[in-house]
Write an enzyme that holds these catalytic residues in place. Structure first.
Site, PDB file in Angstrom:
ATOM      1  CG  HIS A  88      -2.043  -0.995   1.121  1.00  0.00           C
ATOM      2  ND1 HIS A  88      -3.326  -0.648   0.787  1.00  0.00           N
ATOM      3  CD2 HIS A  88      -2.070  -2.343   1.290  1.00  0.00           C
ATOM      4  CE1 HIS A  88      -4.105  -1.719   0.764  1.00  0.00           C
ATOM      5  NE2 HIS A  88      -3.353  -2.768   1.074  1.00  0.00           N
ATOM      6  CG  ASP A 103       0.307   9.272   0.877  1.00  0.00           C
ATOM      7  OD1 ASP A 103       0.228   8.096   1.252  1.00  0.00           O
ATOM      8  OD2 ASP A 103      -0.387  10.191   1.351  1.00  0.00           O
TER       9      ASP A 103
HETATM   10  P1  ADQ Z   1      -2.979   6.098   4.816  1.00  0.00           P
HETATM   11  O1  ADQ Z   1      -1.567   6.511   5.003  1.00  0.00           O
HETATM   12  O2  ADQ Z   1      -3.763   5.934   6.047  1.00  0.00           O
HETATM   13  O3  ADQ Z   1      -3.106   4.775   3.934  1.00  0.00           O
HETATM   14  P2  ADQ Z   1      -4.860   7.494   2.954  1.00  0.00           P
HETATM   15  O4  ADQ Z   1      -4.782   6.801   1.652  1.00  0.00           O
HETATM   16  O5  ADQ Z   1      -5.016   8.976   2.803  1.00  0.00           O
HETATM   17  O6  ADQ Z   1      -3.611   7.283   3.879  1.00  0.00           O
HETATM   18  O7  ADQ Z   1      -6.111   6.930   3.729  1.00  0.00           O
HETATM   19  C1  ADQ Z   1      -6.521   7.487   4.909  1.00  0.00           C
HETATM   20  C2  ADQ Z   1      -7.981   7.130   5.189  1.00  0.00           C
HETATM   21  O8  ADQ Z   1      -8.269   7.472   6.529  1.00  0.00           O
HETATM   22  C3  ADQ Z   1      -8.937   7.903   4.297  1.00  0.00           C
HETATM   23  O9  ADQ Z   1     -10.008   7.071   3.940  1.00  0.00           O
HETATM   24  C4  ADQ Z   1      -9.405   9.046   5.199  1.00  0.00           C
HETATM   25  O10 ADQ Z   1     -10.724   9.478   4.954  1.00  0.00           O
HETATM   26  C5  ADQ Z   1      -9.317   8.427   6.571  1.00  0.00           C
HETATM   27  N1  ADQ Z   1      -8.990   9.483   7.529  1.00  0.00           N
HETATM   28  C6  ADQ Z   1      -7.868  10.215   7.599  1.00  0.00           C
HETATM   29  N2  ADQ Z   1      -7.961  11.122   8.580  1.00  0.00           N
HETATM   30  C7  ADQ Z   1      -9.170  10.957   9.140  1.00  0.00           C
HETATM   31  C8  ADQ Z   1      -9.880  11.610  10.200  1.00  0.00           C
HETATM   32  N3  ADQ Z   1      -9.358  12.625  10.878  1.00  0.00           N
HETATM   33  N4  ADQ Z   1     -11.087  11.164  10.487  1.00  0.00           N
HETATM   34  C9  ADQ Z   1     -11.638  10.157   9.808  1.00  0.00           C
HETATM   35  N5  ADQ Z   1     -11.043   9.516   8.790  1.00  0.00           N
HETATM   36  C10 ADQ Z   1      -9.821   9.910   8.471  1.00  0.00           C
HETATM   37  C11 ADQ Z   1      -2.173   3.856   3.339  1.00  0.00           C
HETATM   38  C12 ADQ Z   1      -1.119   4.473   2.422  1.00  0.00           C
HETATM   39  C13 ADQ Z   1      -1.774   5.319   1.354  1.00  0.00           C
HETATM   40  C14 ADQ Z   1      -2.774   4.462   0.562  1.00  0.00           C
HETATM   41  C15 ADQ Z   1      -3.719   3.725   1.511  1.00  0.00           C
HETATM   42  C16 ADQ Z   1      -4.594   2.705   0.768  1.00  0.00           C
HETATM   43  O11 ADQ Z   1      -0.206   5.260   3.186  1.00  0.00           O
HETATM   44  O12 ADQ Z   1      -0.806   5.867   0.465  1.00  0.00           O
HETATM   45  O13 ADQ Z   1      -3.530   5.310  -0.284  1.00  0.00           O
HETATM   46  O14 ADQ Z   1      -2.999   2.999   2.506  1.00  0.00           O
HETATM   47  O15 ADQ Z   1      -3.809   1.836  -0.001  1.00  0.00           O
END
Ligand code: ADQ
Length: 474
Positions: free
Chosen positions: A156, A360
C-alpha cells in the site's frame, strides 16, 4: 477463481466490531461476503505468551480468525521494525530509521508464527491475499512451511528505491520476500518502474518474455493496481449532512481542508506554513479563508510522530497568534478522527482540498475530496506530486510539497479559480476516480492472481539461510 478455491485475506488488524474504518475494509468485506472466505489478522489484544492458534470471530457472511501479539512482539514487530524501519525507508526518510536490537527477529518471528498457523488451515487451492509491509516475508515463511496455495501481496505504500534499500540491514532478503509471492501489486506505474530497477540490479534475476520476473528460480508477476475509493458511497455520504453548519462556518467564509493521519510523510508542517504565507500575502479585501486540518494521532509511541505533532501545534499556534481576529481563528486544528459522513460533508463544503504529502503510496483523501464535490460548484484539489494519486489526478493543481511559496500561490489560485475551470477540472478528476474505484481494484487484483501460475514451491535460498539464523520468538 479455481474450483474449491477459498480467498484468505491477511492484514495486520482483522476487522473489528462497529462500522468499517475505511473504503479498503468495506471493499474487502464485500468481496469476502460475495465469494465467502476468511480474514486473518491480529486481534488488537496483547497477552504474554500468546497461543499459536487462531480465535474465531463472527464475520458478516465470512469467517474472521484473529491472533494475539505479546507486548514484546507489538514493540518489535509492529512499532520498531514495521513502523520504525520499513515505513520510513519506503517513504524516503532513511534518516528516521531506528534500528533496535531484536526488532527484526520479532518481525520475522511474527511472520513465521502466522505462517505456521496458516499452514494448518489452508489448502493448495486457496488464494491468500496479503496486505502491506507488516507481512512482506510471509510468503517466504509460508513456502518454508510447504504451503502451495496461490499467494498475492499488495504493497500500500511507496516502493523503495535501490538507494533507500541500502539503509535496510536485511536488504539482501528484500527481493526474495517479494519473489516468493505469485503476484506482487504496487500502487503506481512509477512504483513498478522502481521495483523493476531493483531487480535489474540483482544477479540471478531475469525478465521473461511473458512479462513475468524470474528471481533465484522463482517466477512471479509484478503489476500496478492503483487503489481507489467507494466512489458512489462517498458521493451519497457527502450530501447527507450540511458541512457548513457542522463546522459553524459563516456564509462569506471560504473553507480549506486537510485530512491526514498525523504522520511525518503527509507534509503537514509545510502545508500549515504555506497557509501562513498565503495569509501574509493576501490582499486586505480578499475574502477570509479558514483552514481546517483534521489530523488524528497515529503511532504516538514513536519519537518521530511526537516530533511532528509538536511541530504542527507550534506552527498552527504561531500562525493563529499572528493572524487571528476577533471571532476568527485562521487555523482550526482537530487532533482526532471524525465519522465518515461528517468528513464527506466537510469535503463538499471546502472550496479547496489540500493533499500535500512528501511521499504517499496513493492517498485516498485526494480521491474522497474529488468524489464529494458538487459537480455544479466544485472545489479545487491541490495535490502533491509526491502522492501516488498524482499519476492519475493530473487535473488537480499539482504542487511541490517542499516549495512553500508555490503552495501558497496555489491556495490563492484555487480560491479565485473561475467556475467553468473548476467544473472542467473536477469532471476530469471524477472520471479518473471512478475508473479506478475500490470494487474494480479488488476484482482486477483477484483476476490477475487467479491467472498467476504456481511456481516451484521452495523459498528463495537467501531467505532460507537467514531465517535459520534468526532467533525466533514462538
Ligand atoms: P494512509 O496513510 O492511512 O493509507 P490514505 O490513503 O489517505 O492514507 O487513507 C486514509 C484514510 O483514513 C482515508 O479514507 C481518510 O478518509 C481516513 N482518515 C484520515 N484522517 C481521518 C480523520 N481525521 N477522520 C476520519 N477519517 C480519516 C495507506 C497508504 C496510502 C494508501 C492507503 C490505501 O499510506 O498511500 O492510499 O494505505 O492503499
Amino acid at each position: 477463481m479455481k474450483a474449491n478455491s477459498r480467498l484468505i485475506v491477511v492484514s495486520n488488524r482483522a476487522p473489528s466490531d462497529g462500522p468499517p474504518s475505511g473504503g479498503l475494509v468495506v471493499a474487502l468485506q464485500d468481496c469476502l461476503k460475495a465469494r465467502g472466505g476468511l480474514w486473518v489478522g491480529t486481534s488488537g489484544k496483547f497477552t504474554d505468551n500468546p497461543a499459536n492458534r487462531f480465535t474465531d470471530v463472527d464475520g458478516d457472511g465470512y469467517q474472521i480468525k484473529t491472533f494475539d501479539l505479546s507486548p514484546g512482539e507489538q514493540q518489535g514487530y509492529y512499532l520498531s521494525y514495521a513502523n520504525g524501519v520499513l515505513w520510513p525507508m519506503c517513504h524516503r526518510r532513511a534518516d528516521l530509521i531506528d534500528i533496535t536490537e531484536g526488532a527484526y527477529e520479532a518481525y520475522i518471528g511474527v511472520n513465521r508464527r502466522l505462517a505456521k498457523m496458516l499452514a494448518q488451515i489452508c489448502t493448495s487451492h486457496d488464494q491468500i491475499w496479503v496486505h502491506d509491509y507488516h507481512f512482506m516475508p510471509l510468503a517466504s515463511c509460508l513456502r518454508a512451511e510447504g504451503v502451495t496455495a496461490t499467494l498475492g501481496y499488495f504493497h500500500h505504500i511507496p516502493f523503495p528505491t535501490p538507494q533507500d534499500l541500502q539503509a535496510l540491514p536485511q536488504a539482501e532478503d528484500f527481493s526474495g520476500w517479494l519473489a516468493d509471492f505469485d503476484l506482487v501489486g504496487l500502487q503506481t506505474e512509477a512504483d513498478v518502474g522502481t521495483a523493476l530497477e531493483l531487480f535489474r540490479q540483482q544477479d540471478r534475476s531475469e525478465f521473461l518474455s511473458n512479462g513475468n520476473l524470474l528471481y533465484r528460480g522463482r517466477e512471479f508477476m509484478l503489476r500496478s493496481f492503483p487503489i481507489g475509493i467507494d466512489t458512489e458511497g462517498f458521493q451519497a455520504d457527502a450530501c447527507a449532512l450540511d458541512g457548513r453548519a457542522l463546522a459553524n462556518i459563516p456564509k462569506d467564509m471560504r473553507l480549506i481542508i486537510g485530512v491526514d493521519r498525523l504522520d511525518y510523510s503527509k507534509g503537514l508542517p509545510n502545508r500549515l506554513r504555506a497557509f501562513g504565507r498565503y495569509l501574509s500575502h493576501r490582499a486586505d479585501d480578499d475574502a477570509r479563508a479558514t483552514f481546517l486540518q483534521v489530523a488524528p494521532p497515529t503511532r504516538e509511541a514513536l519519537q518521530a510522530y511526537q516530533d511532528v505533532r509538536r511541530e504542527c501545534e507550534h506552527i498552527a499556534g504561531t500562525i493563529n497568534g499572528q493572524h487571528a481576529e476577533l471571532g476568527w481563528n485562521p487555523i482550526n486544528y482537530l487532533h482526532r478522527a471524525i465519522p465518515r459522513t461528517q468528513l464527506a460533508a466537510l469535503y463538499r463544503t471546502a472550496a479547496v482540498g489540500m493533499v500535500t504529502p512528501f511521499c504517499d503510496g496513493m492517498n485516498l483523501v485526494a480521491k474522497e475530496y474529488v468524489a464529494a464535490q458538487d459537480p455544479d460548484d466544485p472545489g479545487v484539489l491541490i495535490l502533491s506530486r509526491g502522492a501516488g494519486a498524482a499519476e492519475d489526478l493530473d487535473a488537480a493543481l499539482i504542487v511541490n510539497p517542499y516549495d512553500i511559496s508555490e503552495m501558497a500561490d496555489a491556495i490563492a489560485i484555487a480560491l479565485t479559480m473561475p467556475l467553468d475551470e473548476r467544473i472542467a477540472r473536477n469532471a476530469q478528476l471524477l472520471r479518473r476516480v471512478k475508473d479506478s474505484d475500490i470494487q474494480r481494484w479488488t476484482t482486477n487484483f483477484l483476476t490477475v492472481l487467479s491467472q498467476s501460475k504456481n511456481q516451484p514451491l521452495v523459498p528463495t535460498p537467501t531467505f532460507q539461510a537467514r531465517a535459520a539464523t534468526a532467533s525466533v520468538e514462538e
